[in-house]
Design a protein around this motif. Structure first.
Motif, mmCIF file in Angstrom:
data_model
loop_
_atom_site.group_PDB
_atom_site.id
_atom_site.type_symbol
_atom_site.label_atom_id
_atom_site.label_comp_id
_atom_site.label_asym_id
_atom_site.label_seq_id
_atom_site.Cartn_x
_atom_site.Cartn_y
_atom_site.Cartn_z
ATOM 1 N N VAL A 295 39.265 -62.609 -10.707
ATOM 2 C CA VAL A 295 38.667 -63.542 -9.384
ATOM 3 C C VAL A 295 37.127 -64.372 -10.188
ATOM 4 C CG1 VAL A 295 37.329 -62.618 -7.401
ATOM 5 C CG2 VAL A 295 39.237 -60.798 -8.587
ATOM 6 N N THR A 296 36.641 -64.088 -10.770
ATOM 7 C CA THR A 296 35.647 -64.968 -11.141
ATOM 8 C C THR A 296 35.218 -63.946 -12.061
ATOM 9 O OG1 THR A 296 33.130 -63.470 -9.848
ATOM 10 C CG2 THR A 296 34.623 -65.341 -8.823
ATOM 11 N N ALA A 297 34.566 -64.848 -13.556
ATOM 12 C CA ALA A 297 34.864 -64.705 -14.561
ATOM 13 C C ALA A 297 33.920 -63.354 -14.787
ATOM 14 C CB ALA A 297 34.166 -65.977 -15.575
ATOM 15 N N LEU A 298 32.171 -63.563 -13.897
ATOM 16 C CA LEU A 298 31.115 -62.319 -14.087
ATOM 17 C C LEU A 298 32.606 -60.748 -13.772
ATOM 18 C CD1 LEU A 298 28.146 -63.087 -12.891
ATOM 19 C CD2 LEU A 298 29.128 -62.691 -15.448
ATOM 20 N N THR A 299 33.289 -60.992 -12.830
ATOM 21 C CA THR A 299 34.134 -60.334 -12.399
ATOM 22 C C THR A 299 35.261 -59.335 -12.980
ATOM 23 O OG1 THR A 299 33.089 -61.154 -9.437
ATOM 24 C CG2 THR A 299 35.472 -59.435 -9.841
ATOM 25 N N ASP A 300 35.538 -60.508 -12.985
ATOM 26 C CA ASP A 300 36.796 -59.692 -14.621
ATOM 27 C C ASP A 300 35.612 -59.515 -15.601
ATOM 28 O OD1 ASP A 300 37.864 -61.345 -12.873
ATOM 29 O OD2 ASP A 300 38.521 -63.342 -14.020
ATOM 30 N N LEU A 301 34.625 -59.539 -15.948
ATOM 31 C CA LEU A 301 34.043 -59.648 -17.464
ATOM 32 C C LEU A 301 33.577 -58.027 -16.956
ATOM 33 C CD1 LEU A 301 31.177 -61.005 -19.292
ATOM 34 C CD2 LEU A 301 31.491 -58.800 -18.718
ATOM 35 N N TYR A 302 33.417 -57.705 -15.365
ATOM 36 C CA TYR A 302 32.599 -56.047 -15.422
ATOM 37 C C TYR A 302 34.755 -54.773 -15.402
ATOM 38 C CZ TYR A 302 32.655 -56.464 -11.038
ATOM 39 O OH TYR A 302 32.614 -55.621 -9.288
ATOM 40 N N ASN A 303 35.160 -55.586 -14.673
ATOM 41 C CA ASN A 303 36.475 -54.565 -14.727
ATOM 42 C C ASN A 303 36.989 -54.002 -15.788
ATOM 43 O OD1 ASN A 303 36.496 -55.010 -11.835
ATOM 44 N ND2 ASN A 303 38.012 -56.726 -11.616
ATOM 45 N N ALA A 304 36.824 -55.421 -17.126
ATOM 46 C CA ALA A 304 37.245 -55.010 -17.928
ATOM 47 C C ALA A 304 36.617 -54.225 -18.862
ATOM 48 C CB ALA A 304 37.524 -56.266 -18.932
ATOM 49 N N ILE A 305 35.214 -54.412 -18.391
ATOM 50 C CA ILE A 305 34.616 -52.893 -19.204
ATOM 51 C C ILE A 305 34.840 -52.121 -18.389
ATOM 52 C CG2 ILE A 305 32.187 -52.136 -19.319
ATOM 53 C CD1 ILE A 305 33.216 -54.756 -21.042
ATOM 54 N N SER A 306 34.467 -52.674 -17.140
ATOM 55 C CA SER A 306 35.363 -51.028 -16.379
ATOM 56 C C SER A 306 36.734 -49.683 -16.888
ATOM 57 C CB SER A 306 35.782 -50.857 -14.828
ATOM 58 O OG SER A 306 36.127 -50.337 -14.405
ATOM 59 N N VAL A 307 38.114 -50.553 -17.345
ATOM 60 C CA VAL A 307 39.041 -50.085 -17.558
ATOM 61 C C VAL A 307 38.730 -49.673 -19.429
ATOM 62 C CG1 VAL A 307 41.074 -50.737 -17.973
ATOM 63 C CG2 VAL A 307 40.314 -51.825 -15.933
ATOM 64 N N LEU A 308 38.224 -50.299 -20.207
ATOM 65 C CA LEU A 308 38.131 -49.885 -21.467
ATOM 66 C C LEU A 308 36.837 -48.607 -20.891
ATOM 67 C CD1 LEU A 308 37.415 -53.232 -22.701
ATOM 68 C CD2 LEU A 308 39.402 -52.155 -23.438
ATOM 69 N N HIS A 309 36.533 -47.846 -20.970
ATOM 70 C CA HIS A 309 35.443 -47.101 -20.844
ATOM 71 C C HIS A 309 35.773 -45.851 -19.186
ATOM 72 C CE1 HIS A 309 32.680 -48.106 -23.618
ATOM 73 N NE2 HIS A 309 33.235 -50.116 -23.312
ATOM 74 N N GLU A 310 36.073 -46.325 -18.820
ATOM 75 C CA GLU A 310 37.163 -45.502 -17.839
ATOM 76 C C GLU A 310 36.091 -45.031 -16.852
ATOM 77 O OE1 GLU A 310 40.515 -42.731 -18.268
ATOM 78 O OE2 GLU A 310 40.318 -43.856 -21.009
ATOM 79 N N VAL A 311 35.209 -46.661 -16.663
ATOM 80 C CA VAL A 311 34.392 -45.543 -15.530
ATOM 81 C C VAL A 311 34.186 -47.022 -14.494
ATOM 82 C CG1 VAL A 311 32.035 -46.879 -16.750
ATOM 83 C CG2 VAL A 311 31.370 -45.288 -15.526
ATOM 84 N N PRO A 312 33.837 -46.073 -13.157
ATOM 85 C CA PRO A 312 33.394 -47.518 -11.602
ATOM 86 C C PRO A 312 32.311 -48.083 -11.988
ATOM 87 C CG PRO A 312 33.690 -44.633 -11.403
ATOM 88 C CD PRO A 312 33.979 -44.957 -12.427
#
Length: 300
Positions: free
Chosen positions: A141-158
Motif C-alpha cells: 500500500v504505502t511504506a508505512l502501511t506495509d511496515l506495520y502490516n509486516a510487524i502485525s504478521v510477525l507478532h500475530e497482533v492486529p
C-alpha cells in the motif's frame, strides 16, 4: 467534501495555528521536547468505553504516537520490502502448520467479534485477514502501511496505523450508538456509512475511524506518503501476554526509527483491568526501543 472531512479540516487548521505558535524560535531539543509533550497529551486523553471492558476484560490496547516521519522514511523501499518478505515467509509457515482460524490469538479475536454480533467467517480481524493473504503475498500500500502490516504478521497482533494530523480529539474505543459517521470507499467512490448499534468502533470527535474493532479503517485518517505524524494501535487479547505486546511495539519503533532517525514517540497502554489506561511513556529518537460492508477481508 463530506461531513467528516469538513470536521477534520477545521480541527487541522486550529491545530496548525497552535503548532506554529508553539514551535516558533525553539531550539531542536526544545522542539523535540514540545512535540513529545504534545504526543503524550494526546495519548493521555484516549479512552476505552467501560462497555468494551465488560465485553472483554482481558483486552489491552497499546497506543504508539510518533512525530518526525519524513519523505525519506517512506522511500526506503528496500528495507520495508525485506521486512514484508520476512513476514510473508513467517505467515506461510504458520498457514502450512495448521488452520489460521485455530491460531490462539486469531481464535480469541473470533470470539470477541461474535460477542458484539459480528460474524468472523465474513468479518475477519485484521490479523486473520493478513495471515490468510500470505500465500498470495501481503498487500503493498504505502511504506508505512506495509511496515506495520509486516510487524502485525510477525507478532500475530492486529495493528492499525492512522494519520495523527487528521484526528479531531482523542481516540476512543466505544460501543457504537449507530448514529456515528464512517467514511469509506465503495466502487471507488467516497461514501458515508453508519456502524450497527453495539458494534465496537474506534472514533474521534468527527466520527468513526475504524469499524468492528480492527476490521476496517476509515478513509479520512488513512496513512499517506505525506504523513509526518502517526498513531499506531495494537490490539491484544489473552492468550497474548504483555511481554509479547511490548515486543511488537519495540520492533515497530525500531523499524520506524531506522527509517526516521529524528523520530519522537510516546506510548500508552489502555485496558488490562483499568479501562482508562494504566501506563504512559514518552521516548525520543535516542531512547531505547526495548524498554459488514463490501470486502470483508480488508485488513486494517
Amino acid at each position: 467534501m463530506n461531513r467528516q472531512d469538513e470536521c477534520a479540516d477545521q480541527h487541522a487548521d486550529q491545530h496548525a495555528d497552535q503548532h506554529t505558535d508553539q514551535h516558533a524560535d525553539r531550539s531542536p531539543d526544545q522542539d523535540s521536547d514540545q512535540r513529545r509533550a504534545e504526543l503524550e497529551g494526546f495519548l493521555a486523553a484516549c479512552r476505552l468505553d467501560p462497555a468494551v471492558h465488560r465485553l472483554r476484560p482481558d483486552y489491552r490496547a497499546m497506543l504508539v504516537a510518533v512525530d518526525g516521519l519524513t519523505p525519506a522514511a517512506q522511500s526506503d523501499g528496500a528495507a520495508v520490502e525485506a521486512l514484508v518478505r520476512r513476514a510473508e515467509h513467517h505467515a506461510r509457515d504458520l498457514v502450512a502448520a495448521g488452520s489460521v482460524a485455530e491460531r490462539p490469538h486469531v481464535a480469541a479475536w473470533r470470539e470477541a467479534f461474535r460477542a458484539f454480533g459480528a460474524k468472523p467467517q465474513r468479518t475477519r480481524s485484521s490479523i486473520e485477514a493478513l495471515l490468510r493473504r500470505a500465500e498470495a503475498g501481503l498487500p503493498r500500500v504505502t511504506a508505512l502501511t506495509d511496515l506495520y502490516n509486516a510487524i502485525s504478521v510477525l507478532h500475530e497482533v492486529p495493528i492499525g496505523g492512522e494519520d495523527l494530523a487528521r484526528y479531531a480529539g482523542p481516540a476512543r474505543l466505544v460501543a457504537a450508538t449507530g448514529d456515528e459517521v464512517f467514511d469509506t470507499l465503495a466502487s471507488g467512490e467516497a461514501v458515508e456509512e453508519h456502524p450497527r448499534a453495539g458494534e465496537i468502533v474506534w472514533r474521534d470527535d468527527c466520527g468513526v475511524t475504524c469499524r468492528r474493532w480492527n476490521w476496517r479503517q476509515g478513509r479520512r485518517t488513512a496513512l499517506t506518503e505525506e504523513t509526518d505524524a502517526a498513531l499506531f494501535i495494537l490490539d491484544a487479547l489473552e492468550p497474548m501476554t504483555d511481554a509479547q505486546l511490548d515486543a511488537a511495539v519495540a520492533e515497530l519503533l525500531e523499524a520506524l526509527r531506522a527509517a526516521a532517525p529524528g523520530l519522537v514517540s510516546a506510548t500508552r497502554r489502555l485496558g488490562a483491568g483499568d479501562p482508562a489506561g494504566d501506563t504512559a511513556r514518552g521516548a525520543a529518537d535516542d531512547a531505547s526501543a526495548g524498554g459488514a460492508a463490501a470486502g470483508e477481508e480488508d485488513e486494517r
